[in-house]
Scaffold this motif. Structure first.
Motif, mmCIF file in Angstrom:
data_model
loop_
_atom_site.group_PDB
_atom_site.id
_atom_site.type_symbol
_atom_site.label_atom_id
_atom_site.label_comp_id
_atom_site.label_asym_id
_atom_site.label_seq_id
_atom_site.Cartn_x
_atom_site.Cartn_y
_atom_site.Cartn_z
ATOM 1 N N ASP A 180 11.098 -38.473 -47.069
ATOM 2 C CA ASP A 180 12.097 -38.953 -48.018
ATOM 3 C C ASP A 180 12.041 -40.463 -48.230
ATOM 4 O OD1 ASP A 180 12.924 -39.596 -45.521
ATOM 5 O OD2 ASP A 180 14.978 -38.847 -45.738
ATOM 6 N N ALA A 181 10.921 -41.096 -47.856
ATOM 7 C CA ALA A 181 10.790 -42.538 -48.074
ATOM 8 C C ALA A 181 10.932 -42.848 -49.562
ATOM 9 C CB ALA A 181 9.449 -43.031 -47.543
ATOM 10 N N ASP A 182 11.794 -43.807 -49.914
ATOM 11 C CA ASP A 182 12.059 -44.096 -51.332
ATOM 12 C C ASP A 182 11.040 -45.087 -51.892
ATOM 13 O OD1 ASP A 182 12.784 -46.573 -50.291
ATOM 14 O OD2 ASP A 182 14.933 -46.197 -50.450
ATOM 15 N N ARG A 183 11.167 -45.385 -53.188
ATOM 16 C CA ARG A 183 10.210 -46.255 -53.881
ATOM 17 C C ARG A 183 10.144 -47.636 -53.228
ATOM 18 N NH1 ARG A 183 8.668 -44.591 -59.065
ATOM 19 N NH2 ARG A 183 9.648 -42.643 -59.755
ATOM 20 N N ALA A 184 11.301 -48.199 -52.946
ATOM 21 C CA ALA A 184 11.323 -49.544 -52.383
ATOM 22 C C ALA A 184 10.634 -49.596 -51.031
ATOM 23 C CB ALA A 184 12.767 -50.023 -52.260
ATOM 24 N N THR A 185 10.861 -48.561 -50.200
ATOM 25 C CA THR A 185 10.237 -48.523 -48.876
ATOM 26 C C THR A 185 8.723 -48.393 -48.999
ATOM 27 O OG1 THR A 185 12.214 -47.523 -47.906
ATOM 28 C CG2 THR A 185 10.143 -47.270 -46.683
ATOM 29 N N LEU A 186 8.257 -47.528 -49.879
ATOM 30 C CA LEU A 186 6.820 -47.332 -50.046
ATOM 31 C C LEU A 186 6.153 -48.605 -50.574
ATOM 32 C CD1 LEU A 186 6.833 -43.718 -51.527
ATOM 33 C CD2 LEU A 186 6.072 -44.413 -49.251
ATOM 34 N N GLU A 187 6.810 -49.276 -51.520
ATOM 35 C CA GLU A 187 6.239 -50.515 -52.049
ATOM 36 C C GLU A 187 6.166 -51.578 -50.961
ATOM 37 O OE1 GLU A 187 7.263 -53.937 -55.392
ATOM 38 O OE2 GLU A 187 7.999 -51.899 -55.675
ATOM 39 N N ARG A 188 7.232 -51.688 -50.170
ATOM 40 C CA ARG A 188 7.251 -52.693 -49.105
ATOM 41 C C ARG A 188 6.152 -52.435 -48.087
ATOM 42 N NH1 ARG A 188 9.413 -52.224 -44.259
ATOM 43 N NH2 ARG A 188 10.745 -50.460 -44.812
ATOM 44 N N LEU A 189 5.988 -51.184 -47.647
ATOM 45 C CA LEU A 189 4.972 -50.859 -46.655
ATOM 46 C C LEU A 189 3.561 -51.059 -47.198
ATOM 47 C CD1 LEU A 189 6.564 -47.629 -45.116
ATOM 48 C CD2 LEU A 189 6.439 -49.892 -44.065
ATOM 49 N N ALA A 190 3.359 -50.722 -48.478
ATOM 50 C CA ALA A 190 2.029 -50.879 -49.080
ATOM 51 C C ALA A 190 1.631 -52.348 -49.153
ATOM 52 C CB ALA A 190 2.011 -50.246 -50.464
ATOM 53 N N LEU A 191 2.552 -53.194 -49.600
ATOM 54 C CA LEU A 191 2.238 -54.620 -49.723
ATOM 55 C C LEU A 191 2.081 -55.299 -48.369
ATOM 56 C CD1 LEU A 191 4.589 -55.592 -52.692
ATOM 57 C CD2 LEU A 191 2.124 -55.124 -52.750
ATOM 58 N N ALA A 192 2.658 -54.699 -47.302
ATOM 59 C CA ALA A 192 2.518 -55.263 -45.960
ATOM 60 C C ALA A 192 1.227 -54.832 -45.278
ATOM 61 C CB ALA A 192 3.705 -54.837 -45.090
#
Length: 874
Positions: A834-846
């Motif tokens: 259930d990871a949301d858009r903001a979480t996925l974007e943050r993890l990808a950019l990190a």
């Protein structure tokens, strides 16, 4: 260490060879983990900063919730601590430190149960005054306890043998006296000739004193008693709402021993004497063919005619030499003697012989029974031996009533108005008949007896009462308390049972009374249990000179939230303390009617003892194992796993363990051996496994060559190491849950798993390490403080807040999300479904790989498809 616990240790820690460090030879690195340097330093800092001082200002108390965590305080024995003692203390210290970090005001005090026979016996052996021995023992106990880094508020330290303390013990005794709960009575008591003192029923088992094994006999003596039986029903019913181990509550229920039945009054033929019996089988009254009186009952000699007196007195002397267990053993042949007197059956008027028999005891019922041999096994055996009649009043037995008693159900017969009824209905009908005819009626009886409260010894609290010449008892005025214990030269017991205080000078013994008369002080002292009946209340306000505790402190801190100690106190200290507390509640002095909300019993720690065929014990250092057998020199000895005891030479001194591995390692091992409530076997080698875990934790932070921070530490955020971050949050959650459940062995195992994972990572975020140190701090507080400080923190980790875990990061259900850069797959993310858009974007950019392929450029846009992919466009 239990096999289950051992299996929880990561293989790397189990198998890692221990580096040579200062206490085992010259170090191979200059800046290795050195508890001998670290631990005293932080203990000094805690003491200097009053880190564990309990808040007292009204503003501080009002601002936070409270948590009162208490150890059953120890008797300071000459031998000092052994490693079995700190088990419970370590557990409560973890809880106290955790609760402070969670924002609670914590009361975590310590003190000494300092009066009692052991100090007096040691004084006789060493020719020193008990006060000097007690002071010496306390100093040693305190030194050893402080070495373990427990977060006690030492400013509240208590000593029950201090006049400032026992002033209030005497004050509470006067409350009991004025409430009609303290009285003097001539009683058959447990007398221990070897110790020269009487003992409470709870202190005698199998005819011997439970502490020393000395034989105990019965004597008639005038003693102080406390009317605990007046509180029997409340002590019983209130157990149901306590968060205590069920087996402890059951032990108290059994000791209180509630029985529903009927009282039946018998008249003695040709006499004005009457006696009452208690029975749970009133329906068998028509089957009563004789009565039996306990040898201790005062009725015996009053009803015995002259011609039978010699035989009866001889029997009484013989019975006095037997223990209660011997007398009531079903397997032993019953003995008795006829008094020559007769009782009158309350319904039929038939004459029934009255016997004295040692299988009837004063400690249950009234000390007299109606004997129904047809339906009671002991009565049946006695009747057959002495040729007494046996009648059947309940039909349904498998064998003739002359051969065996029928103790089961059936139909009532040969019982006039009860004939044809079932047992239950007949029981109720008989009780109602007795009540209607003034011959008894329904009654509840308890096995619990009034508490024998005086002792014929020196080292105890003086009883604050004065005896006048005409037998009057006069309480000492409250403003004259304490009645100080006088210093005398000969404090050994006297052969005739007079207390040692009878040797005090007339200046102490003789007291002027307000009306001009002179009285004599009570020379008995209180039992050792007196001081421990209320010490938890004195901790609330130990420096109050006007009262035992302030009402404000009592209302804030009580009840005790967690009380930890041995199960051996189930029917002594715990029952007595509950009784005193209920009395104080009835006096309006406390606002709760139970003192201890939650009770936990830690298991005992055992160790091997080695004994030769002559019965002599040998120290483990003297013993070698050869071909599966043990030898002390050339003599074979036999190993046995036993409770640690100085006499068995199997104790382990915590000083030696701390000198070798440090206090933090010992603390961890105490809790890691197995479940806290279970018995455990001490193995000193096991401490080294915990020491190695602490070494690995040290190396997460410290470069052992330079002494600086480890090179792999990084200022990157915790999310830069997602797998370790997840492990951290799982560790936070599990350690919290297990600590609150007192399942500390599995909490430690989880911390070991985390350190194992952190050791393998190449870039270790400092943020993760700092958070972990807060989790470690309640368990290994010295190391946590040292590393916390080295990472740049000025405040103490003991005062840091407990970290919050992220439930999402604790989940084990994961999916893989592809990360693209300009449409090409460059990385993968393991995330919650259930990871949301903001979480996925943050993890990808990190992600480190994404950073490589973006060249450090800011993305023009990020396309996120939850549950599937992230595309970073640059």
């Amino acid at each position: 260490m239990s096999e289950t616990t051992a299996a929880l240790i990561p293989a790397e820690i189990r198998q890692e060879s221990r580096p040579a460090v200062g206490h085992r030879g010259e170090p191979t690195a200059k800046h290795v983990y050195d508890p001998a340097a670290i631990e005293p330093r932080w203990q000094a800092v805690w003491e200097e900063r009053h880190t564990f001082r309990t808040p007292i200002s009204p503003a501080d108390l009002a601002a936070r919730p409270k948590y009162y965590v208490l150890d059953m305080f120890p008797y300071p024995s000459p031998a000092g601590l052994h490693v079995g003692h700190p088990l419970g203390y370590t557990a409560t210290d973890v809880v106290a430190r955790l609760k402070r970090m969670q924002g609670y005001n914590v009361l975590h005090p310590f003190g000494w149960d300092a009066f009692g026979l052991p100090a007096e016996r040691a004084a006789v052996r060493e020719n020193l005054h008990p006060a000097e021995i007690t002071r010496r023992n306390i100093d040693n106990f305190r030194r050893q306890t402080k070495r373990l880094g427990f977060s006690y508020d030492w400013e509240r330290e208590l000593n029950t043998s201090s006049p400032e303390y026992y002033r209030w013990t005497q004050w509470i005794f006067l409350k009991l006296y004025h409430s009609g709960l303290a009285y003097m009575a001539e009683m058959p008591l447990n007398w221990c000739p070897a110790l020269g003192t009487v003992l409470a029923n709870e202190e005698v088992r199998d005819g011997r004193y439970v502490e020393t094994g000395d034989p105990v006999e019965r004597r008639w003596m005038r003693q102080w008693m406390l009317r605990i039986t007046s509180y029997a029903e409340r002590l019983l019913t209130d157990l149901d709402r306590l968060d205590w181990p069920e087996h402890v509550k059951e032990m108290q229920r059994h000791w209180i021993g509630r029985s529903e039945g009927a009282a039946i009054v018998f008249a003695v033929d040709s006499s004005a004497e009457r006696f009452e019996v208690f029975t749970t089988r009133a329906e068998t009254l028509f089957g009563c063919t004789y009565c039996v009186v306990s040898p201790e009952h005062p009725l015996v000699l009053r009803i015995t005619p002259p011609e039978r007196r010699a035989a009866v007195e001889a029997y009484l002397a013989d019975a006095a030499a037997k223990s209660e267990l011997e007398r009531t053993d079903l397997a032993k042949e019953k003995t008795g003697v006829a008094t020559g007197a007769y009782a009158l059956h309350p319904v039929t008027g038939k004459r029934l012989p009255i016997w004295v028999a040692d299988y009837v005891v004063m400690s249950y019922g009234t000390g007299v029974i109606m004997a129904v041999p047809g339906h009671d096994q002991r009565d049946h055996a006695f009747a057959r031996r002495y040729g007494l009649p046996i009648g059947e009043v309940i039909r349904g037995g498998e064998r003739p009533i002359a051969e065996a008693a029928h103790v089961g159900d059936g139909v009532v017969v040969h019982s006039e108005f009860l004939d044809g009824l079932g047992v239950d209905e007949a029981r109720q009908r008989m009780a109602a008949w007795l009540e209607g005819h003034g011959a008894g009626g329904p009654k509840v009886e308890y096995r619990l007896r009034d508490w024998l409260f005086s002792r014929q010894r020196y080292w105890g609290e003086p009883v604050p009462m004065i005896h006048t010449g005409d037998g009057e008892l006069v309480p000492v005025p409250e403003d004259e308390l304490p009645v100080a214990l006088p210093r005398i030269d000969d404090y050994r017991p006297t052969a005739d049972g007079r207390p040692p205080l009878a040797r005090a000078g007339e200046e102490w013994l003789r007291v002027p009374l307000p009306d001009g008369r002179r009285g004599r002080r009570e020379t008995n002292t209180m039992p050792q249990w007196a001081g421990s009946c209320w010490y938890y209340l004195r901790y609330l306000d130990p420096h109050d000179h006007a009262a035992p505790f302030s009402q404000e402190a009592e209302r804030y801190w009580m009840p005790v939230d967690l009380y930890v100690g041995g199960v051996e106190h189930a029917v002594l200290h715990l029952l007595y303390a509950r009784f005193w507390h209920k009395v104080l509640y009835d006096c309006g002095l406390v606002h709760t009617d139970e003192p201890f909300e939650r009770l936990f019993n830690q298991g005992m720690i055992h160790a091997d003892s080695y004994r030769d065929p002559a019965g002599r014990y040998h120290h483990p250092d003297e013993v070698d194992e050869r071909d599966g057998k043990f030898y002390a020199g050339d003599r074979e000895v036999f190993a046995k796993l036993e409770k640690m005891s100085k006499s068995k030479l199997n104790v382990v001194n915590p000083d030696a363990v701390i000198d070798r591995c440090g206090a933090d390692a010992m603390r961890l091992y105490e809790l890691f051996m197995g479940p806290l409530e279970q018995p455990k076997v001490w193995q000193t080698e096991g401490v080294e496994g915990c020491y190695r875990f602490l070494q690995r934790t040290w190396r997460l932070v410290v470069d052992e060559t330079t002494g600086g921070l480890a090179s792999r530490l990084t200022d990157a955020p915790a999310r830069s190491a997602p797998q370790l971050e997840r492990s951290l949050h799982k560790t936070i959650r599990k350690v919290l849950q297990d600590s609150e459940a007192l399942a500390m062995n599995t909490a430690i195992a989880q911390m070991m798993i985390f350190v194992n994972e952190a050791t393998r990572i190449s870039a270790l975020p400092i943020a993760i390490v700092k958070t972990f140190l807060r989790v470690l701090a309640p368990y290994a507080p010295h190391l946590a403080e040292e590393l916390w400080h080295r990472l740049g923190e000025d405040e103490l980790s003991a005062r840091a807040s407990w970290p919050e875990h992220d439930e999402a990061l604790c989940s084990d259900q994961r999916i893989t999300v592809v990360v693209q850069v300009n449409g090409k797959k460059r990385a993968e993310l393991e995330v919650d479904p259930d990871a949301d858009r903001a979480t996925l974007e943050r993890l990808a950019l990190a992600s480190e790989r994404v950073r490589v392929f973006t060249g450090g450029k800011a993305p023009r846009k990020v396309i996120v498809v939850p549950g599937r992919l992230v595309n970073v466009v640059v």
